[in-house]
Enzyme design. Structure first.
Site, PDB file in Angstrom:
ATOM      1  N   SER A 248     -10.520  34.491  11.884  1.00 59.31           N
ATOM      2  CA  SER A 248     -10.397  33.386  12.835  1.00 59.31           C
ATOM      3  C   SER A 248     -10.293  32.030  12.135  1.00 59.31           C
ATOM      4  O   SER A 248     -11.046  31.742  11.206  1.00 59.31           O
ATOM      5  CB  SER A 248     -11.606  33.361  13.780  1.00 59.31           C
ATOM      6  OG  SER A 248     -11.520  32.237  14.645  1.00 59.31           O
ATOM      7  N   LYS A 299     -13.163  39.245  26.153  1.00 59.47           N
ATOM      8  CA  LYS A 299     -12.773  38.287  27.199  1.00 59.47           C
ATOM      9  C   LYS A 299     -13.055  38.770  28.617  1.00 59.47           C
ATOM     10  O   LYS A 299     -13.328  37.954  29.500  1.00 59.47           O
ATOM     11  CB  LYS A 299     -11.286  37.938  27.062  1.00 59.47           C
ATOM     12  CG  LYS A 299     -10.976  37.072  25.859  1.00 59.47           C
ATOM     13  CD  LYS A 299      -9.511  36.655  25.840  1.00 59.47           C
ATOM     14  CE  LYS A 299      -9.224  35.754  24.650  1.00 59.47           C
ATOM     15  NZ  LYS A 299      -7.867  35.215  24.682  1.00 59.47           N
ATOM     16  N   ASN A 320     -12.385  32.801  28.151  1.00 54.84           N
ATOM     17  CA  ASN A 320     -12.292  32.553  26.701  1.00 54.84           C
ATOM     18  C   ASN A 320     -13.142  31.357  26.268  1.00 54.84           C
ATOM     19  O   ASN A 320     -13.202  31.049  25.083  1.00 54.84           O
ATOM     20  CB  ASN A 320     -10.834  32.331  26.277  1.00 54.84           C
ATOM     21  CG  ASN A 320     -10.342  30.927  26.595  1.00 54.84           C
ATOM     22  OD1 ASN A 320     -10.736  30.337  27.608  1.00 54.84           O
ATOM     23  ND2 ASN A 320      -9.510  30.386  25.730  1.00 54.84           N
ATOM     24  N   ASP A 335      -6.871  29.746  28.179  1.00 58.42           N
ATOM     25  CA  ASP A 335      -5.635  30.412  27.743  1.00 58.42           C
ATOM     26  C   ASP A 335      -4.474  30.082  28.679  1.00 58.42           C
ATOM     27  O   ASP A 335      -3.314  30.052  28.248  1.00 58.42           O
ATOM     28  CB  ASP A 335      -5.821  31.932  27.715  1.00 58.42           C
ATOM     29  CG  ASP A 335      -6.619  32.401  26.500  1.00 58.42           C
ATOM     30  OD1 ASP A 335      -6.705  31.643  25.518  1.00 58.42           O
ATOM     31  OD2 ASP A 335      -7.160  33.520  26.549  1.00 58.42           O
ATOM     32  N   GLY A 358       1.448  43.419  27.236  1.00 56.66           N
ATOM     33  CA  GLY A 358       0.005  43.529  27.032  1.00 56.66           C
ATOM     34  C   GLY A 358      -0.730  43.621  28.345  1.00 56.66           C
ATOM     35  O   GLY A 358      -0.165  43.331  29.412  1.00 56.66           O
ATOM     36  N   GLY A 360      -4.590  43.142  28.189  1.00 57.56           N
ATOM     37  CA  GLY A 360      -5.963  42.719  27.937  1.00 57.56           C
ATOM     38  C   GLY A 360      -6.242  41.337  28.498  1.00 57.56           C
ATOM     39  O   GLY A 360      -5.496  40.820  29.346  1.00 57.56           O
ATOM     40  N   ALA A 362      -6.016  38.281  27.175  1.00 52.49           N
ATOM     41  CA  ALA A 362      -5.001  37.247  26.933  1.00 52.49           C
ATOM     42  C   ALA A 362      -3.801  37.457  27.850  1.00 52.49           C
ATOM     43  O   ALA A 362      -3.239  36.497  28.401  1.00 52.49           O
ATOM     44  CB  ALA A 362      -4.567  37.274  25.470  1.00 52.49           C
ATOM     45  N   TYR A 443      -1.231  34.171  16.080  1.00 56.33           N
ATOM     46  CA  TYR A 443      -0.989  32.971  15.272  1.00 56.33           C
ATOM     47  C   TYR A 443      -1.261  33.173  13.783  1.00 56.33           C
ATOM     48  O   TYR A 443      -0.976  32.285  12.974  1.00 56.33           O
ATOM     49  CB  TYR A 443      -1.845  31.794  15.789  1.00 56.33           C
ATOM     50  CG  TYR A 443      -3.337  31.996  15.668  1.00 56.33           C
ATOM     51  CD1 TYR A 443      -3.989  31.793  14.461  1.00 56.33           C
ATOM     52  CD2 TYR A 443      -4.098  32.396  16.764  1.00 56.33           C
ATOM     53  CE1 TYR A 443      -5.361  31.980  14.340  1.00 56.33           C
ATOM     54  CE2 TYR A 443      -5.470  32.591  16.652  1.00 56.33           C
ATOM     55  CZ  TYR A 443      -6.086  32.379  15.437  1.00 56.33           C
ATOM     56  OH  TYR A 443      -7.439  32.576  15.310  1.00 56.33           O
ATOM     57  N   GLY A 464       2.465  31.408  17.945  1.00 56.01           N
ATOM     58  CA  GLY A 464       1.141  31.476  18.564  1.00 56.01           C
ATOM     59  C   GLY A 464       0.273  30.268  18.292  1.00 56.01           C
ATOM     60  O   GLY A 464      -0.651  29.973  19.061  1.00 56.01           O
TER      61      GLY A 464
END
Length: 504
Positions: A248, A299, A320, A335, A358, A360, A362, A443, A464
């Site tokens: 991170s 999340k 988030n 987000d 996706g 999830g 995000a 990212y 990202g």
């Protein structure tokens, strides 16, 4: 021995040859460091370590050396007897060491020899537990039966609350000089916070080599990223909860933002396994933590532990950003802004067809934000059941990968971990990417396999990092009530993502 004033950071140096050890010590000295642990047990012949201490102090007499000769029985590399260990430590003092570290197991078998050591140098009595974090008051009682100038308690953190148990030892024993740390990635917060909680000092690895214990980072990071000598005992504590968390860049970005706004705060990476969320919240209550970012894989699961969830986040079903206000944990989702603000610079969202990849947290944030902005939405992913559930929840069209690849969309938003550092070669699409504009939420690395492939086929791209910075700026503003220093945050992110130059 009179109390020695020791600097806040000790560089731990453990190398099997003297020249390598001295080269690292000189490099750290040139960077401003003045406190070093020489692990003489790393040498096949500890006499080499004694000579290295003498040689280093001959040129750098303004430094403090802590000498350690850890026995093999206590996870060190010295195979001699306790008697020989004490003799070596006496010799390091003769070479100029101001402090010596001896483990409790040896100290309990030393008798009066320990008093001799203590009359000549600062005597640090140490306890290490490589298996976990046991009840610590009983450990301290055991250590207290042996007179020393300082007591070092080092455990291994298996869960977030282990950090608090280690740090709380200082608060409960303010008259006892202590060094307190938890090893391992989960124990990293103790390395930053221990001195603010009353610990004598913390350990750091040399800048260009591995440390002597799991979880050590460089003094440069401790000083400049986490500012261990700048934030106070009353500093607000923030962080990011994730698994994994090491990759991170949030600590780099938020700590630099706090620095730019002269805020007495520190932001830490918290490794929290999926089954440890409840434990983390208990730890966060006690520490106390003021707010935290939430990322993979927490999340959605975090919602059950919050007192207040804003309507947008509840509708999305993912949070988030968490903060504490009036004793309650509150959650929101930044987000959504992270997607719509960068995307709005390129297209009119309400007039666009968008494919989200996706299912999830995000992906949910993106999907609900895009539907609210009027986009015509389709969703695909690797789990057909979850794709259908998310599509139904936000009134979007569910598609298999084959169906998605046979169509063409104005925008594709990628919201899976594929392509992240550690799995950088992975890409959801094997062939043609079905969109004119590709927005990858990943990212790190800056250019993912998906972004690279999109560029090759002539598509417009959004990296990202744009999303990351937008949602991070919103988090900063929620937590502090101040405008986010966006340019500072962007510079910090780019620096954190830049490849580390090789050291010759």
């Amino acid at each position: 021995m009179a109390r020695v004033a020791l600097p806040r950071i000790c560089i731990a140096l453990g190398f099997p040859d003297a020249e390598t050890l001295l080269a690292h010590a000189r490099r750290e000295y040139d960077a401003g460091e003045r406190f070093f642990e020489f692990r003489v047990d790393y040498f096949a012949d500890p006499e080499q370590g004694i000579a290295a201490i003498r040689k280093f102090l001959a040129r750098h007499s303004d430094c403090s050396i802590l000498a350690t000769c850890r026995r093999h029985q206590n996870h060190g590399r010295f195979n001699g007897s306790v008697e020989e260990q004490v003799h070596i430590l006496e010799s390091t003092i003769g070479a100029g060491a101001k402090a010596v570290d001896i483990e409790i197991e040896s100290a309990e078998n030393c008798g009066e020899r320990l008093d001799v050591l203590r009359s000549q140098a600062f005597l640090l009595l140490s306890y290490h537990n490589y298996g976990g974090t046991p009840p610590l008051e009983s450990v301290l009682r055991r250590m207290g039966r042996v007179s020393a100038d300082g007591y070092k308690v080092v455990t291994t953190a298996r869960k977030p609350s282990d950090n608090y148990r280690v740090l709380a030892l200082a608060r409960g024993n303010t008259r006892t000089p202590m060094v307190l740390l938890a090893m391992g990635e989960a124990g990293f917060p103790t390395r930053v916070l221990s001195t603010a909680f009353g610990g004598l000092y913390t350990y750091a690895a040399p800048t260009s080599a591995e440390g002597t214990a799991a979880g050590q980072v460089s003094a440069r990071q401790l000083r400049h990223l986490y500012r261990v000598e700048k934030f106070t005992r009353d500093a607000r504590i923030y962080g990011v909860i994730a698994d994994p968390v090491r990759h991170s860049i949030s600590p780099a970005v938020h700590n630099r933002a706090f620095q730019a706004r002269r805020t007495d705060a520190v932001y830490l990476p918290f490794l929290v396994k999926p089954v440890q969320l409840k434990d983390f919240l208990l730890f966060a209550d006690k520490l106390p933590v003021t707010g935290f970012s939430v990322t993979i894989p927490h999340k959605q699961r975090i919602l059950r532990y919050l007192d207040v969830i804003d309507p947008v986040a509840r509708r999305i079903g993912a949070v988030n950003t968490v903060w504490r206000k009036a004793g309650k944990w509150r959650g929101t989702n930044t987000d959504a802004d992270g997607v719509t603000v960068p995307l709005g610079r390129h297209v009119r969202i309400g007039k666009s067809s968008v494919l989200v990849v996706g299912n999830g947290g995000a992906a949910r944030g993106a999907a609900f934000a895009l539907v609210a902005a009027g986009a015509k939405l389709a969703i695909t992913g690797r789990n057909p059941d979850r794709v259908r559930a998310l599509a139904k929840a936000c009134d979007a069209e569910p598609l298999s990968r084959e169906q998605a690849e046979s169509r063409m969309f104005d925008v594709l938003i990628h919201a899976t971990p594929l392509g992240m550092a550690g799995r950088a070669e992975q890409c959801f699409f094997d062939g043609h990417i079905p969109a004119k504009l590709v927005f990858d939420m990943v990212y790190n690395p800056l250019e993912t396999a998906l972004i690279s492939k999109a560029k090759d086929q002539g598509a417009e791209v959004i990296c990202g990092l744009e999303m990351f910075l937008e949602q991070a700026a919103r988090q900063f503003e929620i937590w502090t009530g101040e405008n986010a220093p966006r340019a500072v945050m962007q510079r910090a992110a780019l620096e954190a993502l830049a490849p580390t130059p090789a050291v010759g």
